[in-house]
Design an enzyme around this catalytic site. Sequence first.
Site, PDB file in Angstrom:
ATOM      1  N   ASP A 127       0.811  -1.216   0.000  1.00  0.00           N
ATOM      2  CA  ASP A 127       0.000   0.000   0.000  1.00  0.00           C
ATOM      3  C   ASP A 127       0.841   1.260   0.000  1.00  0.00           C
ATOM      4  OD1 ASP A 127       0.766  -0.721   2.656  1.00  0.00           O
ATOM      5  OD2 ASP A 127      -0.796   0.596   3.487  1.00  0.00           O
ATOM      6  N   GLU A 164       0.057  -1.241   5.623  1.00  0.00           N
ATOM      7  CA  GLU A 164       1.123  -0.795   6.515  1.00  0.00           C
ATOM      8  C   GLU A 164       1.000   0.681   6.865  1.00  0.00           C
ATOM      9  OE1 GLU A 164       5.110   0.683   7.822  1.00  0.00           O
ATOM     10  OE2 GLU A 164       3.926   1.347   6.084  1.00  0.00           O
TER      11      GLU A 164
END
Lengths: 351, 351
Positions: A67, A123
């Site tokens: 991400d 994350e």
Amino acid sequence: MTDLLALTEELCAIPSVSGDEAALADDIESRLRGTAPKLDVERLGANVVARTETGAAKRVVLGGHLDTVPANNNLSPRREGDVLHGLGTADMKGGLAVLLELARRASEQPPRYDVTLVFYEGEEVADEHNGLRKLFEQRRDLVAADLAVLLEPTAGWVEAGCQGTIHVRATFDGARAHSARPWMGVNAIHRAAPLLQRIANFEPAVVDVDGLEYRESLQIVRIDGGIANNVVPDACSVVVNRRYAPNRELADAIAEVEALCAGADHIEVLNASVAAPPNLWQPLVAELIGVYDLPVRPKLGWTDVARFAAHGVAALNLGPGDPELAHTPAERVDRGDLDGCAAVLAAFLGL
Amino acid sequence: MTDLLALTEELCAIPSVSGDEAALADDIESRLRGTAPKLDVERLGANVVARTETGAAKRVVLGGHLDTVPANNNLSPRREGDVLHGLGTADMKGGLAVLLELARRASEQPPRYDVTLVFYEGEEVADEHNGLRKLFEQRRDLVAADLAVLLEPTAGWVEAGCQGTIHVRATFDGARAHSARPWMGVNAIHRAAPLLQRIANFEPAVVDVDGLEYRESLQIVRIDGGIANNVVPDACSVVVNRRYAPNRELADAIAEVEALCAGADHIEVLNASVAAPPNLWQPLVAELIGVYDLPVRPKLGWTDVARFAAHGVAALNLGPGDPELAHTPAERVDRGDLDGCAAVLAAFLGL
């Protein structure tokens, strides 16, 4: 040799803001099955894990998150010679490209250590969304290892361990009254003043761990109080962020922050993450650093290395791209950084 | 004798939250033209002014605002014996009922002093909406007088003069940085800490003016800083409210607050209102107090008496209802308070 800058550009062309990583996970899984057919590939949600099973005595896990933070007018990658600009180039699709290249090589010839490559979701957001967290909870066998390397951008440095981080909300109560008659009430903002002064005056330590200087910090990051300009405020909320060196236990660090917040009526620990020790003495860490005599510095921010450390696995950060430019519109990565990182890790793994 | 409790109830039955006073102004104007035909009635917006013109040597202005704060589950008036509960009963439609009764009497017989009755809009909101302000700006002749009495609720006390009030916003600048590397930035909240401590420690004076003890105050009423839990905050805003006794000039009081905010990068005076001296020595003030040997106390909050004082007119607060209950769901007024207030003012005016 794969063109890692081109590969990074292809990965950046697939948007993957936190919560929307599935398309990139599909792409990564498909590439792994195509270019690294000898690896075992497993998929859990938007997490992809590829592993060798050579029966080597030791195993190294290498990880990268899929991400990105939200775009900042930099959603589309843009090439400029050997530099790639745009969201996710450094944090951390350049690192994902290196991982794919290591997977390809590990499928062609057995590595020196068994290798686990983890591509994970969530994350950049609250811990509950973190893919590594899910893997540790649901498939701990998939992330077991003797050493963990996270390809967070470090500009080629080994950023060893990481500091712990704690957020605490201290709330002061008061009692409302008309501001022309404040003695009828209690001013919650005034009650918070000694805490602010105490934290503003605090001199954080610089702590030596394994010869690395961890510079601690203590900051008030938010304050909010008051309801109207003619009313004595009945509440004042202060959020304190503590970053502490990896020579200390989490519980001790929490107790220290709570003591600093003495006088508050309510003290709430919003989140608290363990630190990760640098473990420079650990044989695999020392070997990795020694491959190219890599420069080493302490990691001051918190990263997922602490998640491995909490499970007894030595872990460090090493990846392409400038960490100072991550999350900024100027984010970028260059070809030399990508190739250098791949070369270091390939040499370490005997690939 | 008019039933003032019933009249108050009729006025309360016409909602008049600030900005929506026209219907009540229509009603007041109509009542004045009906019950006080000898008075000159003028209408400006939602302001109604009724005056006698007997050629008396002195003139007294009596004022009340038409508007109320927003309802707090108390929009509809409710009778309970001789007590009327509900929005606006004390603040200040009970006072308006007294003014209408004085108008009726002044139309039947000439008062001792010429009388100006002012029913005005926009007192409970920002100064720019204040009807008295408009009258002073546009028709100063309508509000000229030797004494002003505002029928704000005082529970039958003379609340003399009023303290001045100043709001100042002090803003501290900082520079953003990751909270793990705060030395790369400047923490604006930490920079505000000395100001908070200084104001929390400040001991406001009690000032004797004309034998009345004005208790000053200094409060932080709002604070706001921080943008994210991992970011060193780059701004912190503090709103300070100063209430000062009427022995001082506004400019001096502003300078004092600005000095207390030393260290801030920006100091903005949000509003600043002059104080009104009690003027107990003034002959008309002394005469009014002497009619019934009324108890006198200092007014600590700010009211429109200061607007008259700024134009050289002695002014005081005297009205039915408990000021402590104004703006609360428990707001109420009772028959005795209404009749008592009307009796005092009628006696003073020789009606």
